[in-house]
Structure formats: structure tokens, C-alpha cells
Motif scaffolding. Sequence first.
Motif, PDB file in Angstrom:
ATOM      1  N   THR A  39       0.831  -1.203   0.000  1.00 33.77           N
ATOM      2  CA  THR A  39       0.000   0.000   0.000  1.00 33.77           C
ATOM      3  C   THR A  39       0.870   1.260   0.000  1.00 33.77           C
ATOM      4  N   ALA A  40       1.888   1.273   0.854  1.00 36.38           N
ATOM      5  CA  ALA A  40       2.763   2.434   0.942  1.00 36.38           C
ATOM      6  C   ALA A  40       3.561   2.630  -0.346  1.00 36.38           C
ATOM      7  N   GLY A  41       4.048   1.536  -0.938  1.00 35.20           N
ATOM      8  CA  GLY A  41       4.803   1.646  -2.182  1.00 35.20           C
ATOM      9  C   GLY A  41       3.964   2.192  -3.312  1.00 35.20           C
ATOM     10  N   TRP A  42       2.715   1.776  -3.368  1.00 31.91           N
ATOM     11  CA  TRP A  42       1.801   2.277  -4.392  1.00 31.91           C
ATOM     12  C   TRP A  42       1.556   3.776  -4.217  1.00 31.91           C
ATOM     13  N   LEU A  43       1.300   4.176  -2.965  1.00 30.32           N
ATOM     14  CA  LEU A  43       1.029   5.589  -2.695  1.00 30.32           C
ATOM     15  C   LEU A  43       2.265   6.462  -2.908  1.00 30.32           C
ATOM     16  N   ALA A  44       3.441   5.914  -2.587  1.00 27.49           N
ATOM     17  CA  ALA A  44       4.678   6.694  -2.692  1.00 27.49           C
ATOM     18  C   ALA A  44       5.307   6.621  -4.075  1.00 27.49           C
ATOM     19  N   ALA A  45       4.782   5.789  -4.971  1.00 26.94           N
ATOM     20  CA  ALA A  45       5.344   5.590  -6.321  1.00 26.94           C
ATOM     21  C   ALA A  45       6.808   5.157  -6.238  1.00 26.94           C
ATOM     22  N   SER A  46       7.081   4.241  -5.303  1.00 27.33           N
ATOM     23  CA  SER A  46       8.459   3.804  -5.065  1.00 27.33           C
ATOM     24  C   SER A  46       8.693   2.399  -5.601  1.00 27.33           C
ATOM     25  N   ASN A  47       9.624   2.265  -6.554  1.00 26.22           N
ATOM     26  CA  ASN A  47       9.987   0.959  -7.088  1.00 26.22           C
ATOM     27  C   ASN A  47      10.660   0.102  -6.026  1.00 26.22           C
ATOM     28  N   ALA A  48      11.543   0.707  -5.244  1.00 30.45           N
ATOM     29  CA  ALA A  48      12.259  -0.038  -4.202  1.00 30.45           C
ATOM     30  C   ALA A  48      11.285  -0.567  -3.147  1.00 30.45           C
ATOM     31  N   LEU A  49      10.334   0.256  -2.738  1.00 31.71           N
ATOM     32  CA  LEU A  49       9.379  -0.160  -1.715  1.00 31.71           C
ATOM     33  C   LEU A  49       8.422  -1.219  -2.261  1.00 31.71           C
ATOM     34  N   MET A  50       7.999  -1.071  -3.501  1.00 35.47           N
ATOM     35  CA  MET A  50       7.137  -2.087  -4.108  1.00 35.47           C
ATOM     36  C   MET A  50       7.880  -3.414  -4.221  1.00 35.47           C
ATOM     37  N   GLY A  51       9.158  -3.337  -4.608  1.00 31.10           N
ATOM     38  CA  GLY A  51       9.958  -4.555  -4.699  1.00 31.10           C
ATOM     39  C   GLY A  51      10.086  -5.235  -3.358  1.00 31.10           C
ATOM     40  N   ASP A  52      10.285  -4.445  -2.324  1.00 27.43           N
ATOM     41  CA  ASP A  52      10.405  -5.004  -0.980  1.00 27.43           C
ATOM     42  C   ASP A  52       9.087  -5.621  -0.521  1.00 27.43           C
ATOM     43  N   SER A  53       7.966  -5.020  -0.927  1.00 28.55           N
ATOM     44  CA  SER A  53       6.666  -5.578  -0.546  1.00 28.55           C
ATOM     45  C   SER A  53       6.426  -6.917  -1.235  1.00 28.55           C
ATOM     46  N   LEU A  54       6.835  -7.037  -2.507  1.00 30.98           N
ATOM     47  CA  LEU A  54       6.699  -8.310  -3.204  1.00 30.98           C
ATOM     48  C   LEU A  54       7.582  -9.373  -2.561  1.00 30.98           C
ATOM     49  N   ASP A  55       8.730  -8.933  -2.042  1.00 34.05           N
ATOM     50  CA  ASP A  55       9.595  -9.863  -1.312  1.00 34.05           C
ATOM     51  C   ASP A  55       8.880 -10.381  -0.073  1.00 34.05           C
ATOM     52  N   MET A  56       8.165  -9.500   0.614  1.00 33.79           N
ATOM     53  CA  MET A  56       7.395  -9.923   1.788  1.00 33.79           C
ATOM     54  C   MET A  56       6.337 -10.946   1.405  1.00 33.79           C
ATOM     55  N   LEU A  57       5.662 -10.716   0.277  1.00 30.64           N
ATOM     56  CA  LEU A  57       4.664 -11.670  -0.189  1.00 30.64           C
ATOM     57  C   LEU A  57       5.322 -13.007  -0.519  1.00 30.64           C
ATOM     58  N   GLY A  58       6.461 -12.946  -1.203  1.00 23.55           N
ATOM     59  CA  GLY A  58       7.188 -14.167  -1.527  1.00 23.55           C
ATOM     60  C   GLY A  58       7.594 -14.932  -0.282  1.00 23.55           C
ATOM     61  N   ASP A  59       8.059 -14.203   0.733  1.00 25.45           N
ATOM     62  CA  ASP A  59       8.461 -14.851   1.978  1.00 25.45           C
ATOM     63  C   ASP A  59       7.272 -15.483   2.694  1.00 25.45           C
ATOM     64  N   THR A  60       6.109 -14.822   2.615  1.00 26.65           N
ATOM     65  CA  THR A  60       4.914 -15.404   3.213  1.00 26.65           C
ATOM     66  C   THR A  60       4.606 -16.762   2.590  1.00 26.65           C
ATOM     67  N   LEU A  61       4.714 -16.829   1.267  1.00 24.32           N
ATOM     68  CA  LEU A  61       4.513 -18.106   0.573  1.00 24.32           C
ATOM     69  C   LEU A  61       5.601 -19.106   0.938  1.00 24.32           C
ATOM     70  N   VAL A  62       6.833 -18.607   1.041  1.00 23.81           N
ATOM     71  CA  VAL A  62       7.972 -19.465   1.392  1.00 23.81           C
ATOM     72  C   VAL A  62       7.771 -20.110   2.759  1.00 23.81           C
ATOM     73  N   VAL A  95      10.652  -7.312 -10.364  1.00 31.79           N
ATOM     74  CA  VAL A  95      11.177  -6.038  -9.861  1.00 31.79           C
ATOM     75  C   VAL A  95      12.151  -5.425 -10.865  1.00 31.79           C
ATOM     76  N   LEU A  96      12.961  -6.269 -11.500  1.00 29.87           N
ATOM     77  CA  LEU A  96      13.896  -5.761 -12.502  1.00 29.87           C
ATOM     78  C   LEU A  96      13.136  -5.120 -13.666  1.00 29.87           C
ATOM     79  N   GLY A  97      12.065  -5.752 -14.099  1.00 32.58           N
ATOM     80  CA  GLY A  97      11.255  -5.185 -15.174  1.00 32.58           C
ATOM     81  C   GLY A  97      10.642  -3.857 -14.781  1.00 32.58           C
ATOM     82  N   ASP A  98      10.168  -3.755 -13.534  1.00 32.64           N
ATOM     83  CA  ASP A  98       9.588  -2.498 -13.064  1.00 32.64           C
ATOM     84  C   ASP A  98      10.639  -1.404 -12.991  1.00 32.64           C
ATOM     85  N   ALA A  99      11.853  -1.764 -12.581  1.00 31.51           N
ATOM     86  CA  ALA A  99      12.930  -0.781 -12.515  1.00 31.51           C
ATOM     87  C   ALA A  99      13.270  -0.256 -13.900  1.00 31.51           C
TER      88      ALA A  99
END
Length: 213
Positions: A39-62, A95-99
Motif C-alpha cells: 500500500t505504501a509503495g503504491w502511494l509513494a510511487a516507489s519501485n524499491a518499496l514495491m519490490g520489498d513488498s513483493l519480497d514480503m509476499l514471496g516470503d509469506t509463501l515461502v 522487480v527488474l522489469g519495473d525498474a
Amino acid sequence: MSACCDEDDAHIAELRERQTRMLWAVLAINASMFLVEFTAGWLAASNALMGDSLDMLGDTLVYGLSLFVVARSDRWKAVSAGFKGTIMLGFGLLVLGDAVAKAWSGDTPQYGIMAAVGLLALLANTLCLVLLTRHRGDDVNMRSAWVCSRNDLVANSGVLVAAALVAGTGSRWPDVIVGAAIAALFLRSAIGVLGQARLTLTGAGPPRRVSRS
């Protein structure tokens, strides 16, 4: 001999119970932080924060997969580690594609949101790493979960550095560069986890070690 076997079985059962409790804890932390960071990455338009959020999602699945195989065979654990590596690989490419996309066109992110949420994520992942460190040598399943958590700290630190540089320069480039660096970390770790899983599946990897601490 029977008493010795019973003692080993009891120790293994106790170890699995500790692993399960710990994995539930880190899963809950990562699932909560994914919602906050996305949510914060979307609001802040931050690629780094969005990437970190996807990492959190990946870790949840992991961690969910780690819970599924915690009491299963080494082969199941290697398959789980391989799937984790595939998730990490996929998120790294995303994340690389988004960057790359934001390098061509994109708004300057809101560094205040980046810094605040990045610091919160760093604290959350530090707690996760502390919980996982004791079990990282148990088997390939726990080792791959620990690797994911270690990578999170690097990614969180990168978000904070990007926020500071965006604030100092007024440019989106620090955010883009950190996002690409996070992607590179994911890709490198994914290759390592996939390689370790392959070695375990083929019988070339080290035998499972059960800690007695």
C-alpha cells in the motif's frame, strides 16, 4: 538401542514443534508487512518499496511451504526449497522489469513514506532473522527460509538508502537503482537455493543435520 531411538525420536519431534511455532510467527510478520509495504509503495510511487513488498509476499509463501514440509522427508524439503527458489527468481525478474520501466518514465517517489515504512520493515525482518537463525542449520528447508530472511535485511537497508538519496537529489534514479539492485539480489539467491535443492534431490548435497541445542 530402543531407548536411544526413542530419545532421538522425542528430540526430533520437539525440534519440529519449535520450527513450526517459529515459522508461524515469521509468516504472520511477513504477511502483515506485505500489506503495509504494498500500500505504501503504491502511494509513494516507489519501485524499491514495491519490490520489498513483493519480497514480503514471496516470503509469506515461502514460510507457508516450509510449514507444509517441516515434518516431511528430505526430498519434500528439497522440492520446497526449489519452489522457493523459483518464487525468488520470479520476483527478481518482476522487480527488474519495473525498474527498467521506471528508468524510462516515472515520478519521483515520496521519500518520507519510503523511509518510514522501510524502517518498519527493517525492524520486522530483523526479528524474523533472529527467530530463524537458530534453525538455519537444521536442513535445506530451514536454510532456504533463513536465506530469504537475510536477503530482506539487505533489501530493507536499500530502501532506506534510496529514500535518503531521493530526498537529497530530488531524482527518481536512486529508487530505480536500488530496485534493480534488489532484483539482482533475488536472482543471485534464487540460483543458489535452486542449486542446493538440486544437490539434495540428487543425493550430492550434505546429509541432514539435527541440532541438539
